[in-house]
Design a protein around this motif. Sequence first.
Motif, PDB file in Angstrom:
ATOM      1  N   LYS A 158      13.761  -3.674  -1.610  1.00 10.07           N
ATOM      2  CA  LYS A 158      13.853  -4.957  -0.902  1.00 10.07           C
ATOM      3  C   LYS A 158      12.461  -5.449  -0.507  1.00 10.07           C
ATOM      4  N   ASP A 159      11.657  -4.543   0.047  1.00  6.75           N
ATOM      5  CA  ASP A 159      10.329  -4.946   0.516  1.00  6.75           C
ATOM      6  C   ASP A 159       9.406  -5.326  -0.646  1.00  6.75           C
ATOM      7  N   VAL A 160       9.458  -4.564  -1.737  1.00  3.12           N
ATOM      8  CA  VAL A 160       8.581  -4.869  -2.866  1.00  3.12           C
ATOM      9  C   VAL A 160       9.015  -6.156  -3.555  1.00  3.12           C
ATOM     10  N   ASP A 161      10.311  -6.430  -3.580  1.00  6.05           N
ATOM     11  CA  ASP A 161      10.770  -7.717  -4.110  1.00  6.05           C
ATOM     12  C   ASP A 161      10.219  -8.869  -3.260  1.00  6.05           C
ATOM     13  N   THR A 162      10.171  -8.657  -1.939  1.00 11.03           N
ATOM     14  CA  THR A 162       9.615  -9.680  -1.051  1.00 11.03           C
ATOM     15  C   THR A 162       8.117  -9.824  -1.261  1.00 11.03           C
ATOM     16  N   VAL A 163       7.430  -8.701  -1.502  1.00  6.60           N
ATOM     17  CA  VAL A 163       6.004  -8.751  -1.836  1.00  6.60           C
ATOM     18  C   VAL A 163       5.791  -9.611  -3.079  1.00  6.60           C
ATOM     19  N   LEU A 223      19.987   5.535  -8.055  1.00  2.00           N
ATOM     20  CA  LEU A 223      19.205   6.188  -7.000  1.00  2.00           C
ATOM     21  C   LEU A 223      18.881   5.248  -5.835  1.00  2.00           C
ATOM     22  N   ALA A 224      19.559   4.129  -5.735  1.00  2.02           N
ATOM     23  CA  ALA A 224      19.239   3.172  -4.673  1.00  2.02           C
ATOM     24  C   ALA A 224      19.374   3.781  -3.286  1.00  2.02           C
ATOM     25  N   GLU A 225      20.322   4.695  -3.113  1.00  3.85           N
ATOM     26  CA  GLU A 225      20.541   5.311  -1.802  1.00  3.85           C
ATOM     27  C   GLU A 225      19.794   6.624  -1.655  1.00  3.85           C
ATOM     28  N   ALA A 226      19.000   7.002  -2.647  1.00  4.00           N
ATOM     29  CA  ALA A 226      18.218   8.243  -2.554  1.00  4.00           C
ATOM     30  C   ALA A 226      17.143   8.106  -1.491  1.00  4.00           C
ATOM     31  N   ASP A 227      16.660   9.241  -1.000  1.00  2.00           N
ATOM     32  CA  ASP A 227      15.575   9.252  -0.031  1.00  2.00           C
ATOM     33  C   ASP A 227      14.362   8.509  -0.592  1.00  2.00           C
ATOM     34  N   LEU A 228      13.473   8.061   0.291  1.00  2.00           N
ATOM     35  CA  LEU A 228      12.269   7.346  -0.136  1.00  2.00           C
ATOM     36  C   LEU A 228      11.422   8.156  -1.104  1.00  2.00           C
ATOM     37  N   SER A 229      11.550   9.465  -1.061  1.00  2.00           N
ATOM     38  CA  SER A 229      10.811  10.326  -1.986  1.00  2.00           C
ATOM     39  C   SER A 229      11.407  10.310  -3.387  1.00  2.00           C
ATOM     40  N   GLY A 230      12.496   9.548  -3.586  1.00  2.00           N
ATOM     41  CA  GLY A 230      13.186   9.509  -4.872  1.00  2.00           C
ATOM     42  C   GLY A 230      12.365   8.961  -6.015  1.00  2.00           C
ATOM     43  N   PHE A 231      11.166   8.422  -5.735  1.00  2.00           N
ATOM     44  CA  PHE A 231      10.259   8.034  -6.811  1.00  2.00           C
ATOM     45  C   PHE A 231      10.097   9.172  -7.813  1.00  2.00           C
ATOM     46  N   ALA A 250       1.668  -3.692  -7.594  1.00  2.00           N
ATOM     47  CA  ALA A 250       2.964  -3.915  -6.944  1.00  2.00           C
ATOM     48  C   ALA A 250       4.030  -4.262  -7.971  1.00  2.00           C
ATOM     49  N   GLY A 251       3.647  -4.982  -9.033  1.00  2.00           N
ATOM     50  CA  GLY A 251       4.602  -5.305 -10.089  1.00  2.00           C
ATOM     51  C   GLY A 251       5.104  -4.066 -10.803  1.00  2.00           C
ATOM     52  N   ALA A 252       4.214  -3.106 -11.053  1.00  2.00           N
ATOM     53  CA  ALA A 252       4.633  -1.858 -11.697  1.00  2.00           C
ATOM     54  C   ALA A 252       5.563  -1.064 -10.788  1.00  2.00           C
ATOM     55  N   VAL A 253       5.245  -1.035  -9.498  1.00  2.00           N
ATOM     56  CA  VAL A 253       6.101  -0.325  -8.542  1.00  2.00           C
ATOM     57  C   VAL A 253       7.480  -0.979  -8.484  1.00  2.00           C
ATOM     58  N   GLN A 254       7.503  -2.302  -8.537  1.00  2.00           N
ATOM     59  CA  GLN A 254       8.776  -3.023  -8.526  1.00  2.00           C
ATOM     60  C   GLN A 254       9.656  -2.596  -9.694  1.00  2.00           C
ATOM     61  N   GLN A 255       9.063  -2.418 -10.868  1.00  2.00           N
ATOM     62  CA  GLN A 255       9.837  -2.009 -12.039  1.00  2.00           C
ATOM     63  C   GLN A 255      10.335  -0.567 -11.896  1.00  2.00           C
ATOM     64  N   ILE A 256       9.538   0.310 -11.302  1.00  2.00           N
ATOM     65  CA  ILE A 256       9.982   1.691 -11.060  1.00  2.00           C
ATOM     66  C   ILE A 256      11.199   1.687 -10.147  1.00  2.00           C
ATOM     67  N   ILE A 315       0.831  -1.205   0.000  1.00  2.00           N
ATOM     68  CA  ILE A 315       0.000   0.000   0.000  1.00  2.00           C
ATOM     69  C   ILE A 315       0.864   1.252   0.000  1.00  2.00           C
ATOM     70  N   VAL A 316       1.879   1.273   0.854  1.00  2.00           N
ATOM     71  CA  VAL A 316       2.724   2.472   0.988  1.00  2.00           C
ATOM     72  C   VAL A 316       3.467   2.774  -0.305  1.00  2.00           C
ATOM     73  N   THR A 317       4.128   1.768  -0.862  1.00  2.00           N
ATOM     74  CA  THR A 317       4.946   2.033  -2.048  1.00  2.00           C
ATOM     75  C   THR A 317       4.087   2.429  -3.242  1.00  2.00           C
ATOM     76  N   ALA A 318       2.926   1.793  -3.403  1.00  2.00           N
ATOM     77  CA  ALA A 318       2.030   2.165  -4.499  1.00  2.00           C
ATOM     78  C   ALA A 318       1.531   3.598  -4.322  1.00  2.00           C
ATOM     79  N   THR A 319       1.245   3.970  -3.085  1.00  2.00           N
ATOM     80  CA  THR A 319       0.749   5.325  -2.820  1.00  2.00           C
ATOM     81  C   THR A 319       1.828   6.362  -3.064  1.00  2.00           C
ATOM     82  N   VAL A 320       3.048   6.077  -2.607  1.00  2.00           N
ATOM     83  CA  VAL A 320       4.134   7.038  -2.817  1.00  2.00           C
ATOM     84  C   VAL A 320       4.431   7.180  -4.313  1.00  2.00           C
TER      85      VAL A 320
END
Length: 300
Positions: free
Chosen positions: A248-253, A282-290, A267-273, A186-191
């Motif tokens: 990491k979390d979305v891969d586990t999802v 951007l792996a070390e970017a802030d969570l807002s890096g979407f 969730a699959g689309a978010v995983q690709q993003i 829910i969180v990652t899709a919303t962000v």
Amino acid sequence: MQKQELGFCGPGLMGAPMIRHLLGAGNTVHVWNRSPAKAEALVADGAQVAATPAEMAQHADVVLLCVADGAAVEQVVFGEHGLLAAAEGKDGQAVRVRRIVDHSSIPPELTRELAARASALGVGWVDAPVSGGVAGAQAGSLAVMAGGTAEDVAEVAPILAAYAARVTHMGGPGAGQTTKLCNQAIVTATVAAIAEAVGLARRSGIDAAKLPEALAGGWADSTLLRTFVPRMTQDGLVPIGALRTFQKDVDTVADAARQTGTPMPVAGAVQQILRLGAAMGLAEADLSGFVDVLQTPRHA
């Protein structure tokens, strides 16, 4: 709450304020971290530094973990100098610890394996991932979703109350981790959706920073909207986590969805993003890096 002698492995962005709340509640807290400086930084608050998890296990009745991933959890608990090394015959010291509470976010299947292994040694296991972020840890208002036996969860709930607004028992071992995966989906899709909205606002010539004000009280209003729009439209804010954690979390999802046959196209689309973000460095970017992943150049 009865004061206890506790251990805590992993005093990072989340763990450090949680430890301070435990100390503030009057508990003795032994801390360990792979990089000692993070543990030593809490000595001024009253924490006692352990040289190894095995040493901590000689003193603490309950040990709490907040480490990076499943491999780290397994190493901290069952490694050569792990919490239960002595119980498995790898260390000559006695083990006092009777319950382990894992606040890390790791796969439910691995949690069940580790819990069974600990149970065989007479140690209870509670998987207790949290939601609320660094702000929630600092405020002592985290939501804890717990898996384990009813007895183990009931025993540790008063300890967790030092930094949690509520503890919800979701079922047996692994149930807490599965609930956290639902949370992260829910969180990652919303962000990701918020980042798309910020991009649309900018390309349409309106002030994206005013979205929380404009949407306040409506269906799109949320804690995530109020948290992430400022982070996506302002510079210089202190990071609250890295995109690699979301990945990491979305891969586990995705793994859980495959194992259970659950359709999760969003969730699959978010995983690709997130994979694209990692490829962009951007792996070390802030969570807002979407928002940075989605800000592709506009072509005429």
